[in-house]
Write a protein that holds these residues in place. Sequence first.
Motif: not given
Lengths: 267, 343
Positions: A116-121, A178-185, A1-13
């Motif tokens: 190798d992978i971009v991960l998002c919610g 590949v770009v992936l977005s995950v569910r809570k489970e 595995m090379n590198r994994i990018i994880v996209c994160v967003k600050p959201v209002p509480d």
Amino acid sequence: MNRIIVCVKPVPDPKHWDKVSMDPETKTLKREGIPNIMNPLDKHALEAALALRESHGGEVVLLSMAPPFAKTTIREGLAMGADRAVLLSDRVFAGSDSLATAEILAAGCRWIGGFDIVLCGNLSIDGSTAQICSQLAEMLDLPNVMHVTGMEESGEDNLIITQKIENGYVKLFSGFPVVLSVRKEVNKPRYIPFTGILAAESKEITMLSNKDLCVDPERIGLKGSPTKMAGLEVRKFERKKEKLEGTVDDIVEKLVERIYQCGVIEC
Amino acid sequence: MDEKRNRDVWVFAEQRNGELHDVSLELLGKARDLADKTGSKVIAVLIGYHVRKLAQTLVNHGADVVFVADDTRLENYRLLPYTHVFESLIKEHGPDVVLIGATAMGVELAPRVAARIRTGLSAHCIDLKLDENGNLLQVVPGWGGGVVATIACPDHRPQMSTVMPGAMKALPEEEREGRIEEMYVDLPDSNMGPEILGIERVVAGEQPLEKAEVVVAGGWGVGSEENWSLLEELARLLGGAVGATRPPVDEGWAREGQMVGQSGKTIRPTLYIGVGISGVMHHVVGMDQSKNIISINSNPDADIFEASDVIVAEDFMKILPPLIRELKSRVKSWRSINISEEK
């Protein structure tokens, strides 16, 4: 595995959502004075990245497009275990809709490179458009999969992905990148260890503006956003609000009557 | 207004395994309404393999024209081939509006297509209207449903929306005349993304929530799986289905498919009975179009009461058992109950 990018967003509480208002000029939501948290599903995305790194090595890089205050949220991700972070922050990004945001994040991914992978919610709790995964992948000209509930590496360069659909699951076989977005489970995000908080202090947050990214100004911000906010209102309800009172027998009697009046049963 | 502009309203006719998703028929109903206001056509886009047989159903629900892209390579939904076919059709024909169900497939496909065309896309719409210039106003819930935003896409075409299942009403099926056109499918040889290894279907036996005339929904306040069975009994008596907020699903009392609200289903039954539901916006946004709303919650200040027609501020454990007894003794006949009991 090379590198994994994880996209994160600050959201209002969400605990403070009653303080949300709208800027009458820009017709965007005003978030001032509302504390931010990391978008909950992004933690699951980060956990998935950390788990892959633990079994297959590589580097986990956080990527966020947000004002500079987002550093607090990013530190949280670094404390969870990400190696470093890139924060895309520029006034010209303000007012971007999902298409323009995807454009900017794609430029951030290209700037980081070698992934190798971009991960998002799968979606954010504030805007909830759930459009970033597919649009970011389109801008990067890469395949993508949403609704991911499981992933395992298969050989050196492939992933077996479980995708949740209505009434079932699809198993997919994908190469990199590949770009992936995950569910809570997909997993249970780890707790932040105290050592992680200390370690996060010395991890690098690279701040980039559009001078570094050079995205076409016509494609970003309010100007580059095809969707426009035409109105915003707080929900109001017009219901009868008839309160049934009395003894339990009285209430049950009236309830049967009300149900009967709806025409769903025959007495 | 520009007379030459194509005002056609398109609907993505989602199918899996040769079965149309209900949301596609609902969207045809709304598309018919929009197209009639501007005197334009409703066009359904049907992508798959051996799916021609579904075209007449789409016509019977309001489509004037059905574009069928039928090809063995399109048998199972895959994002990149479907994006390619959909985008090519849009570029060739230039519709004014494109509506797609906010399903697992729709929320993945629509943004990809919109990005490729570089047009705007609103997400999870609960209402669609036209302004005085004929622009589409797209009403979307935001911030957990607490606010409702209206989105417009004034300078780009087509105007694209994903729409919540259950938010629109399908027209009754009747014999209608329509044109069915076979489309030439030209897929590039390039990488078409992940390969499907298998599809696992979990069959749900009960009445679909969004079709039920009565929904008895429970929240965290129901307290246990044992108490939950009371809701199931009440729903059965009323010929309805059981819905849930997020906590009962997390606790395992209810299944994911029973969830009502922003991350679940939008329902509009004749009667909704909420039990032990506090009324967070996430849930309310999915049920507030119900015709009649009865709420039972021991907390007299529960938010759900603001969105209710009939309020019972009592412990449901005091109310439901006698209510069930009373209904059993008084109800002479009730609607045919279409629930297959789980063994």
